[in-house]
Design an enzyme around this catalytic site. Structure first.
Site, PDB file in Angstrom:
ATOM      1  N   TYR A   1       0.863  -1.178   0.000  1.00  0.00           N
ATOM      2  CA  TYR A   1       0.000   0.000   0.000  1.00  0.00           C
ATOM      3  C   TYR A   1       0.903   1.232   0.000  1.00  0.00           C
ATOM      4  O   TYR A   1       1.866   1.310   0.760  1.00  0.00           O
ATOM      5  CB  TYR A   1      -0.897   0.006   1.246  1.00  0.00           C
ATOM      6  CG  TYR A   1      -1.801   1.223   1.316  1.00  0.00           C
ATOM      7  CD1 TYR A   1      -3.078   1.193   0.775  1.00  0.00           C
ATOM      8  CD2 TYR A   1      -1.354   2.407   1.908  1.00  0.00           C
ATOM      9  CE1 TYR A   1      -3.899   2.313   0.815  1.00  0.00           C
ATOM     10  CE2 TYR A   1      -2.165   3.531   1.950  1.00  0.00           C
ATOM     11  CZ  TYR A   1      -3.442   3.478   1.406  1.00  0.00           C
ATOM     12  OH  TYR A   1      -4.242   4.591   1.445  1.00  0.00           O
TER      13      TYR A   1
ATOM     14  N   GLU B   1      -3.351   7.425  -4.233  1.00  0.00           N
ATOM     15  CA  GLU B   1      -3.253   6.134  -3.560  1.00  0.00           C
ATOM     16  C   GLU B   1      -2.968   5.031  -4.576  1.00  0.00           C
ATOM     17  O   GLU B   1      -3.623   4.974  -5.616  1.00  0.00           O
ATOM     18  CB  GLU B   1      -4.583   5.851  -2.845  1.00  0.00           C
ATOM     19  CG  GLU B   1      -4.591   4.584  -2.027  1.00  0.00           C
ATOM     20  CD  GLU B   1      -5.980   4.291  -1.469  1.00  0.00           C
ATOM     21  OE1 GLU B   1      -6.163   4.444  -0.258  1.00  0.00           O
ATOM     22  OE2 GLU B   1      -6.864   3.915  -2.251  1.00  0.00           O
TER      23      GLU B   1
END
Ligand code: GDP
Ligand code: MN
Length: 389
Positions: free
Chosen positions: A109, A197
């Site tokens: 992530y 993101e």
């Protein structure tokens, strides 16, 4: 403002970050053409909707051959995808992205976002990326690393190195990661983003591949980026929110039944609090802004009334630079132009309040004046109760 994944991929490419080969399709024929261009390999078909959590909702599927492509696409186009983030209504799938499927060893992530407490951009990373990142953050917070980027100094290599080591990357992967960090940060700053993101940022051998990309922009910076505004897909937005954007009114749709027309974001929040305190539910947040014209008041009323759940409207104005008189004139004109069949409670305070109230009282408009914000909320809630009986 939100954009689609396929648009976010293009932006990354502009900033020298490579993304899996792929293109967006608007119908099945296009999808098959793209699949052929990808050399008929394993492809991922991804619903282009403004929402995360698509994978778990059936919006990210693997196709092994042309039949799979047409079957999956026919199941996607025109349907509403309901994810954890979209609410019951879901979001309609008008486009799909076809990508060469990446082989993934591990899902990381990576995100840049604005951290309000440190007033800085913050990098957030985790070696446990993927579809369950929310759960990781709740159950294994130690697996999430945060690095604050100084606004003056910008992203420093040592910060990227330290994130890479937290992620357990080898030296080749670290080099790729540092490049991604630098370029993503440049994109974040130059385009006034509020979030970039990559989840997953996939480890594939010595490569790192941004398999899923989400970018949000700060609405207050959009005036500097007409090229970004062009990417807006109004079909993905609440109809009223899209209309509000065109009318320069800040509007957020909520699920209550009391419409709010307020000047100033703080006052708009306070109005919602007052309504909730006295047992009501606001239908929206709405700030007409300073120096609002009669036209703006009219647009705002129209937007509020587009919501069928609205059973009453509170107008709460504090006259500052704009006098309550011009707001009152705006209200009179707006009510003439927009047919309002629900009760109206008005509270005017501050500059020109007395004259404004007189003007409203002389006008033919049916409304209830309230002394204070609390009174306005209480009166409205009482009226709604009476109407129910
Ligand atoms: P999201 O559910 O909206 O976040 O959509 P993603 O694009 O992140 O896809 C969800 C999950 O599908 C990812 O976390 C991966 O596990 C898987 N996935 C997506 N694209 C690929 C791919 O190209 N190859 C492989 N092996 N898995 C993929
Ligand atoms: Mn994802």
């Amino acid at each position: 403002m939100n954009i689609h994944e396929y648009q976010a991929r293009n932006l990354l490419s502009e900033y020298d970050i490579s993304v899996p080969k792929g293109e967006v399709a608007e119908d099945i024929d296009q999808a098959i053409c793209i699949y052929r261009k990808l050399n008929n390999k394993r492809a991922v078909i991804k619903a282009q909707v403004h929402s995360g959590g698509r994978g778990k909702a059936g919006g990210v599927r693997i196709a092994e051959n042309e039949d799979d492509v047409s079957r999956i696409c026919s199941e996607m186009f025109g349907r509403r995808l309901i994810t954890k983030q979209t609410g019951k209504e879901g979001k309609v799938i008008e486009k799909v992205l076809l990508c060469e499927a990446s082989s993934i060893d591990k899902e990381l992530y990576f995100a840049l976002t604005v951290d309000r407490s440190s007033e800085s951009v913050t990098m957030i990373v985790s070696p446990m990326g993927g579809v369950d990142i929310e759960e990781v953050s709740a159950t294994a917070p130690n697996e999430i690393g945060k690095i604050i980027i100084s606004t003056e100094a910008g992203m420093k290599d040592y910060q990227a190195y330290s994130a890479a080591s937290f992620l357990g990357l080898n030296s080749k992967q670290t080099k790729v990661f540092c490049r991604i960090c630098r370029n993503t940060y440049r994109l974040f700053i130059e385009k006034d983003c509020s979030l970039i993101e990559m989840n997953p940022l996939a480890v594939s051998g010595d490569e790192l591949i941004p398999v899923d990309i989400k970018i949000n922009f700060d609405d207050n910076g959009l005036f500097r980026h007409p090229e970004i505004v062009e990417l807006k897909d109004e079909h993905q937005e609440n109809e009223r929110e899209a209309e509000a954007f065109r009318s320069n009114v800040t509007y957020v749709a909520l699920d209550g039944n009391i419409g709010c027309l307020v000047n100033g974001a703080g006052l708009a929040m306070a109005t919602m609090d007052a309504i909730a305190l006295h047992g009501g539910k606001p239908a929206n947040f709405l700030d007409i802004g300073g120096g609002a014209s009669a036209k703006r008041v009219e647009d705002a009323l129209r937007i509020i009334l587009m919501d069928r759940n609205v059973k009453g409207i509170i107008i709460n104005i504090f006259g500052g630079i704009t006098s309550c008189v011009s707001i009152a004139e705006g209200i009179v004109e707006a009510v003439k132009a927009v047919d309002i069949s629900v009760p109206l409670v008005v509270r005017l305070e501050g500059n020109g309040a007395k004259e404004g109230k007189e003007l409203l009282e002389r006008s033919p408009i049916r409304m209830t004046m309230a002394r204070s914000m609390d009174c306005a909320a209480i009166k409205m809630i009482e009226m709604l109760k009476e109407m129910e009986q």
